[in-house]
Design a protein around this motif. Structure first.
Motif, PDB file in Angstrom:
ATOM      1  N   MET A 257       0.847  -1.176   0.000  1.00 39.18           N
ATOM      2  CA  MET A 257       0.000   0.000   0.000  1.00 39.18           C
ATOM      3  C   MET A 257       0.891   1.236   0.000  1.00 39.18           C
ATOM      4  SD  MET A 257      -3.023   0.961   2.727  1.00 39.18           S
ATOM      5  CE  MET A 257      -3.989  -0.494   2.331  1.00 39.18           C
ATOM      6  N   VAL A 258       0.615   2.152  -0.921  1.00 36.11           N
ATOM      7  CA  VAL A 258       1.419   3.367  -1.053  1.00 36.11           C
ATOM      8  C   VAL A 258       0.554   4.565  -0.660  1.00 36.11           C
ATOM      9  CG1 VAL A 258       2.802   4.789  -2.596  1.00 36.11           C
ATOM     10  CG2 VAL A 258       2.744   2.301  -2.927  1.00 36.11           C
TER      11      VAL A 258
ATOM     12  N   VAL B  76      -2.846  -2.248 -10.027  1.00 37.96           N
ATOM     13  CA  VAL B  76      -2.866  -1.114  -9.098  1.00 37.96           C
ATOM     14  C   VAL B  76      -4.319  -0.783  -8.778  1.00 37.96           C
ATOM     15  CG1 VAL B  76      -2.286   1.303  -8.717  1.00 37.96           C
ATOM     16  CG2 VAL B  76      -0.699  -0.170  -9.998  1.00 37.96           C
ATOM     17  N   GLU B  77      -4.640  -0.777  -7.510  1.00 41.40           N
ATOM     18  CA  GLU B  77      -6.002  -0.467  -7.063  1.00 41.40           C
ATOM     19  C   GLU B  77      -5.996   0.829  -6.262  1.00 41.40           C
ATOM     20  OE1 GLU B  77      -9.681  -2.408  -4.437  1.00 41.40           O
ATOM     21  OE2 GLU B  77      -7.706  -3.382  -4.448  1.00 41.40           O
ATOM     22  N   ASP B  78      -6.738   1.803  -6.759  1.00 42.31           N
ATOM     23  CA  ASP B  78      -6.858   3.073  -6.044  1.00 42.31           C
ATOM     24  C   ASP B  78      -7.979   2.952  -5.010  1.00 42.31           C
ATOM     25  OD1 ASP B  78      -7.126   5.663  -5.160  1.00 42.31           O
ATOM     26  OD2 ASP B  78      -7.174   6.583  -7.143  1.00 42.31           O
TER      27      ASP B  78
ATOM     28  N   GLU C 114      -3.144   3.885  -2.610  1.00 45.19           N
ATOM     29  CA  GLU C 114      -3.328   2.851  -3.628  1.00 45.19           C
ATOM     30  C   GLU C 114      -2.599   1.574  -3.234  1.00 45.19           C
ATOM     31  OE1 GLU C 114      -1.929   4.769  -7.169  1.00 45.19           O
ATOM     32  OE2 GLU C 114       0.141   4.112  -6.853  1.00 45.19           O
ATOM     33  N   ILE C 115      -3.102   0.469  -3.768  1.00 45.51           N
ATOM     34  CA  ILE C 115      -2.505  -0.842  -3.510  1.00 45.51           C
ATOM     35  C   ILE C 115      -1.846  -1.324  -4.797  1.00 45.51           C
ATOM     36  CG2 ILE C 115      -2.912  -3.226  -2.801  1.00 45.51           C
ATOM     37  CD1 ILE C 115      -5.400  -2.212  -1.311  1.00 45.51           C
ATOM     38  N   ARG C 116      -0.600  -1.702  -4.713  1.00 47.16           N
ATOM     39  CA  ARG C 116       0.142  -2.229  -5.856  1.00 47.16           C
ATOM     40  C   ARG C 116       0.434  -3.704  -5.610  1.00 47.16           C
ATOM     41  NH1 ARG C 116       4.326   2.874  -7.005  1.00 47.16           N
ATOM     42  NH2 ARG C 116       2.676   4.494  -7.019  1.00 47.16           N
ATOM     43  N   TYR C 117      -0.192  -4.536  -6.427  1.00 44.63           N
ATOM     44  CA  TYR C 117      -0.078  -5.985  -6.265  1.00 44.63           C
ATOM     45  C   TYR C 117       1.160  -6.508  -6.984  1.00 44.63           C
ATOM     46  CZ  TYR C 117      -4.881  -5.662  -4.568  1.00 44.63           C
ATOM     47  OH  TYR C 117      -6.004  -5.333  -3.856  1.00 44.63           O
TER      48      TYR C 117
END
Length: 329
Positions: free
Chosen positions: A246-247, A266-268, A258-261
């Motif tokens: 999570m950034v 990338v999920e905002d 946002e989450i970077r898998y």
């Protein structure tokens, strides 16, 4: 809720401006050491009462609660006085100079049966709850990193030989107390009490820390925190899990999350959030008081106590000693 304010600086202005957007907020009284400054501030925000004596303000019967934004070294004494008169207290971060003072404040809140809350705004904004709600998506959490390094507008004066309050240990100030708490408090709220604290920092000649780093050790993860008033950083915060990271753009504002898998997705998960973010702590404080609650579930007494315990230990390792830490006569 009828508020009185202690402190007439920029943060108090932000508090009032945010409060005016919250239903149930009413500014009734302003305290300042000088009547001229108190009247000037009160006139600006149409507050009907001004005081140059805190005891008179808290005994006036014109307020229900007090927002304290005075220098850190005064927080405990002022908060306890307010609570002894049955007033609820919203106190700026850090709650006090050290854990001894925090314990005295918590004891007073219990004794006088009033609400006491530390005004850490970042853990009460919508995007903090976005962070908390989406943590399970990251898998096993292994690391939290946060940085708040901002060159102080008062450091130029310090470099020129003038020690203003921001760099004066008499006021219980320094990089950790002013900025580092923004990194530490979310770690405490999200992950609890660390098993071990390691700290390093640069001790300025005045006796406060100009910058520093803290490593928090947990059973299966660690937290790396950086803070500074003598340099500037643009690093985002991260919560690193085994499945995703999570950034968080800014640990003190939390405007984008946002989450970077690991597979590249990338999920905002950012949530709508007002620009005047202090409104969320004010709304929480008023809601709690109306419900008869005596502490916040997020900015809890336990979180405030644990955060101060860590800061006390970090200061001990860095070598920062405040007059407030010395034995009291």
């Amino acid at each position: 809720m009828r508020f009185g304010v202690i402190g007439t600086n920029w943060i108090t202005e932000e508090f009032i401006q945010a409060g005016l957007t919250v239903e149930g907020f009413s500014l009734q009284a302003v305290y300042s050491r000088t009547s001229e400054r108190a009247k000037e501030f009160a006139d600006k925000f149409a507050a009907p009462y001004v005081f140059t004596d805190i005891a008179e303000m808290v005994a006036s019967g014109q307020i229900d609660a007090v927002y304290i934004a005075s220098p850190n070294c005064f927080h405990a004494e002022q908060a306890i006085l307010c609570m002894s008169m049955g007033l609820h207290v919203l106190c700026e971060k850090p709650l006090a100079s050290n854990v001894r003072e925090v314990e005295a404040m918590l004891a007073a809140a219990k004794k006088y049966d009033v609400l006491l809350m530390e005004a850490v705004k970042s853990t009460l904004v919508p995007n903090f709850f976005a962070i908390s709600d989406h943590l399970p998506k990251l898998g096993k959490i292994r690391r939290f990193t946060a940085s708040y390094c901002q060159y102080s507008s008062r450091y130029d004066a310090y470099r020129a030989g003038e020690v203003l309050r921001a760099f004066d240990p008499a006021y219980s100030n320094g990089a950790l107390m002013d900025l580092g708490i923004y990194c530490l408090y979310p770690a405490i709220v999200l992950f609890g009490k660390p098993k071990q604290v390691k700290a390093e920092g640069i001790l300025l000649a005045s006796g406060v820390d100009g910058e520093g780093s803290i490593l928090l050790k947990y059973d299966e993860m660690d937290a790396v925190l950086s803070f500074s008033k003598i340099t500037t950083s643009y690093q985002p915060a991260e919560i690193q899990g085994e499945d995703a990271t999570m950034v968080i753009d800014k640990i003190n504002h939390l405007t984008r999350v946002e989450i970077r898998y690991r597979d590249g997705r990338v999920e905002d998960v950012t949530r709508p959030q007002a620009s005047k973010t202090m409104q969320y702590e004010i709304r929480e404080f008023i809601r709690l008081a109306a419900a008869g609650a005596r502490e916040s579930a997020t900015n809890s007494h336990t979180a405030s106590r644990l955060a101060m315990e860590v800061m006390d230990e970090a200061r001990r390792q860095i070598g920062v000693v405040f007059p407030a830490d010395l034995p009291q006569e």
